[in-house]
Design an enzyme around this catalytic site. Structure first.
Site, PDB file in Angstrom:
ATOM      1  N   ASP A  57      -3.288  -0.919   5.242  1.00 46.45           N
ATOM      2  CA  ASP A  57      -2.412  -0.148   4.347  1.00 46.45           C
ATOM      3  C   ASP A  57      -1.594  -1.075   3.451  1.00 46.45           C
ATOM      4  O   ASP A  57      -0.385  -0.914   3.293  1.00 46.45           O
ATOM      5  CB  ASP A  57      -1.485   0.764   5.162  1.00 46.45           C
ATOM      6  CG  ASP A  57      -0.888   1.883   4.296  1.00 46.45           C
ATOM      7  OD1 ASP A  57      -1.500   2.233   3.274  1.00 46.45           O
ATOM      8  OD2 ASP A  57       0.182   2.400   4.650  1.00 46.45           O
ATOM      9  N   LEU A  58      -2.260  -2.043   2.863  1.00 46.25           N
ATOM     10  CA  LEU A  58      -1.585  -2.960   1.952  1.00 46.25           C
ATOM     11  C   LEU A  58      -1.309  -2.259   0.627  1.00 46.25           C
ATOM     12  O   LEU A  58      -2.200  -1.662   0.032  1.00 46.25           O
ATOM     13  CB  LEU A  58      -2.458  -4.201   1.709  1.00 46.25           C
ATOM     14  CG  LEU A  58      -2.729  -5.068   2.937  1.00 46.25           C
ATOM     15  CD1 LEU A  58      -3.781  -6.118   2.620  1.00 46.25           C
ATOM     16  CD2 LEU A  58      -1.441  -5.729   3.424  1.00 46.25           C
TER      17      LEU A  58
END
Length: 247
Positions: A57-58
């Site tokens: 979930d960058l």
């Protein structure tokens, strides 16, 4: 249960990158510094940590900035630990954020270190341009990736650069071209064609190192891509929702 973080007085990257009144704080030198620090953090997770970690979930809101604008990767609620020589995993539940998910993850639930590299490439383009990947609805471009790809092919990379940094960019034009090329390599459609983060760091740190030419860009990223697979989306652009499961 309390999660204690190091105090980060400059909040998160999106507070500067996408706010018109704050963009000027991020001059070209700071943007390069943030990209480099972000890459080093991801290199640690993928290669130097005792256990390989895939973040999943960058995005800009998960990159925190300290007093000196040093970036720190945060929010590991969706991260997965890979053991031994494990390089890829599969899930039926898609978690992440629209616009940053790699095509193989959104379509088939396959994720690996190359999924994080894809998100890194997207965020790198956002840092360079000051534009959100998903902010192109209603225009001829579906996303920032397509816009960047077309400008790069035309040799018009200067048009992609955030206008607030253009006055200071005259001596950095070749660097900007190189950074855009690296980011486009990171968002190749086939994960095999994407570099590992260690290769990305080497390309960022060595301006003499040869860089491959991007070949097959993912031109459909986001809601349209995810909609082809019946999955549960656990994260949207501005918020991450995590499902806690006992191990």
């Amino acid at each position: 249960m309390i999660l204690v973080y190091e105090y980060m007085p400059n909040k998160s990257l999106d507070c500067f990158l996408f706010e018109p009144n704050q963009k000027h704080v991020l001059d070209w030198n700071k943007r390069i510094h943030i990209i480099s620090g972000f890459a080093q953090g991801l290199l640690y997770l993928h290669q130097y940590s005792r256990l390989r970690i895939v973040h999943r979930d960058l995005k800009a809101s998960n990159i925190l900035l300290d007093a000196d604008m040093n970036p720190k990767i945060s929010d590991f609620g969706l991260a997965r630990i890979f053991g031994g020589n494990e390089m890829q995993a599969n899930t039926k539940r898609i978690v992440g954020t629209y616009g940053y998910m790699s095509p193989e993850y959104a379509m088939e639930g396959l994720f690996s270190v190359k999924s994080d590299v894809f998100a890194f490439g997207v965020l790198m383009l956002e840092i360079i341009s000051g534009k959100k990947n998903t902010g192109f609805y209603g225009s001829e471009y579906l996303c920032l990736l397509r816009y960047a790809w077309d400008l790069w092919k035309k040799g018009c990379v200067d048009e992609l650069i955030d206008p607030t940094t253009l006055e200071l960019l005259k001596s950095w034009s070749s660097v900007a071209m190189r950074y855009v090329q690296i980011s486009l390599l990171c968002v190749e459609e086939n994960p095999v064609d994407r570099p590992l983060i260690c290769d990305v760091v080497a390309m960022l740190n060595n301006d003499k190192r040869a860089i491959q030419t991007p070949r097959n860009l993912t031109l459909t990223v986001g809601r349209a891509l995810v909609a082809q697979r019946e999955v549960e989306i656990c994260s949207i652009q501005d918020m991450t929702m995590s499902h806690v499961e006992a191990r």
